[in-house]
Write an enzyme that holds these catalytic residues in place. Structure first.
Site, PDB file in Angstrom:
ATOM      1  N   SER A   1       0.830  -1.209   0.000  1.00  0.00           N
ATOM      2  CA  SER A   1       0.000   0.000   0.000  1.00  0.00           C
ATOM      3  C   SER A   1       0.859   1.251   0.000  1.00  0.00           C
ATOM      4  O   SER A   1       1.484   1.540  -0.988  1.00  0.00           O
ATOM      5  CB  SER A   1      -1.043   0.030   1.106  1.00  0.00           C
ATOM      6  OG  SER A   1      -2.081   0.903   0.686  1.00  0.00           O
TER       7      SER A   1
ATOM      8  N   HIS B   1       3.948  14.453   5.710  1.00  0.00           N
ATOM      9  CA  HIS B   1       3.925  15.882   5.390  1.00  0.00           C
ATOM     10  C   HIS B   1       4.508  16.631   6.586  1.00  0.00           C
ATOM     11  O   HIS B   1       4.106  16.364   7.722  1.00  0.00           O
ATOM     12  CB  HIS B   1       2.499  16.353   5.115  1.00  0.00           C
ATOM     13  CG  HIS B   1       1.758  15.440   4.183  1.00  0.00           C
ATOM     14  ND1 HIS B   1       1.893  15.500   2.818  1.00  0.00           N
ATOM     15  CD2 HIS B   1       0.914  14.407   4.437  1.00  0.00           C
ATOM     16  CE1 HIS B   1       1.136  14.559   2.267  1.00  0.00           C
ATOM     17  NE2 HIS B   1       0.552  13.876   3.224  1.00  0.00           N
TER      18      HIS B   1
ATOM     19  N   CYS C   1      -2.237  -3.295   3.237  1.00  0.00           N
ATOM     20  CA  CYS C   1      -3.306  -4.272   3.082  1.00  0.00           C
ATOM     21  C   CYS C   1      -2.754  -5.631   3.512  1.00  0.00           C
ATOM     22  O   CYS C   1      -1.552  -5.849   3.527  1.00  0.00           O
ATOM     23  CB  CYS C   1      -3.861  -4.285   1.663  1.00  0.00           C
ATOM     24  SG  CYS C   1      -2.651  -4.550   0.378  1.00  0.00           S
TER      25      CYS C   1
END
Length: 128
Positions: A68, A73, A88
């Site tokens: 995944s 940030h 996943c």
């Protein structure tokens, strides 16, 4: 499609300022942590924000994984970070691997405060 999504808002990070300011530093650490955890990086894209005078500002980036992704940030001016680690668990349970990456990033960033959520993705509602 069942998986684990770890989400965190990290405040007052007491790490080396380069981690929040330099896309190359942050990208290499994120990719290395994924590999160390046994996940499979397929690619990474990290963007360096700059002030008008050319000085580095925050960084935004994603490591795309076969399992995944990791998204991060930074806001160096407030020493804040948002972090997502999602895996996943289709062919194997990657939950421990996700938690390892998540823990490594928190150790690197050294936040004084963490607001976090663990979300299990892909669970069917009981009425289904």
């Amino acid at each position: 499609m069942q998986g684990l999504h770890l989400i965190a808002d990290l405040y007052r990070c007491d790490c080396d300022p380069a981690v929040l300011l330099d896309r190359n530093v942050l990208e290499s650490r994120c990719v290395d942590f994924c590999k160390d955890a046994g996940l499979t990086p397929l690619g990474a894209y990290f963007y360096q924000f700059c002030y008008d005078d050319g000085d580095p500002a925050g960084v935004t980036g994603t490591v795309v994984l076969a399992e995944s992704h990791v998204a991060i940030h930074t806001w160096p001016e407030t020493r804040a970070v948002t972090l997502d680690v999602y895996v996943c668990n289709f062919s194997r349970d990657n939950s421990d691997r996700a938690r390892h990456v998540y823990a490594q990033l928190q150790q690197l960033l050294k936040p004084e405060e963490v607001i976090e959520k663990d979300i299990i993705r892909g669970e069917l509602p009981e009425s289904a």
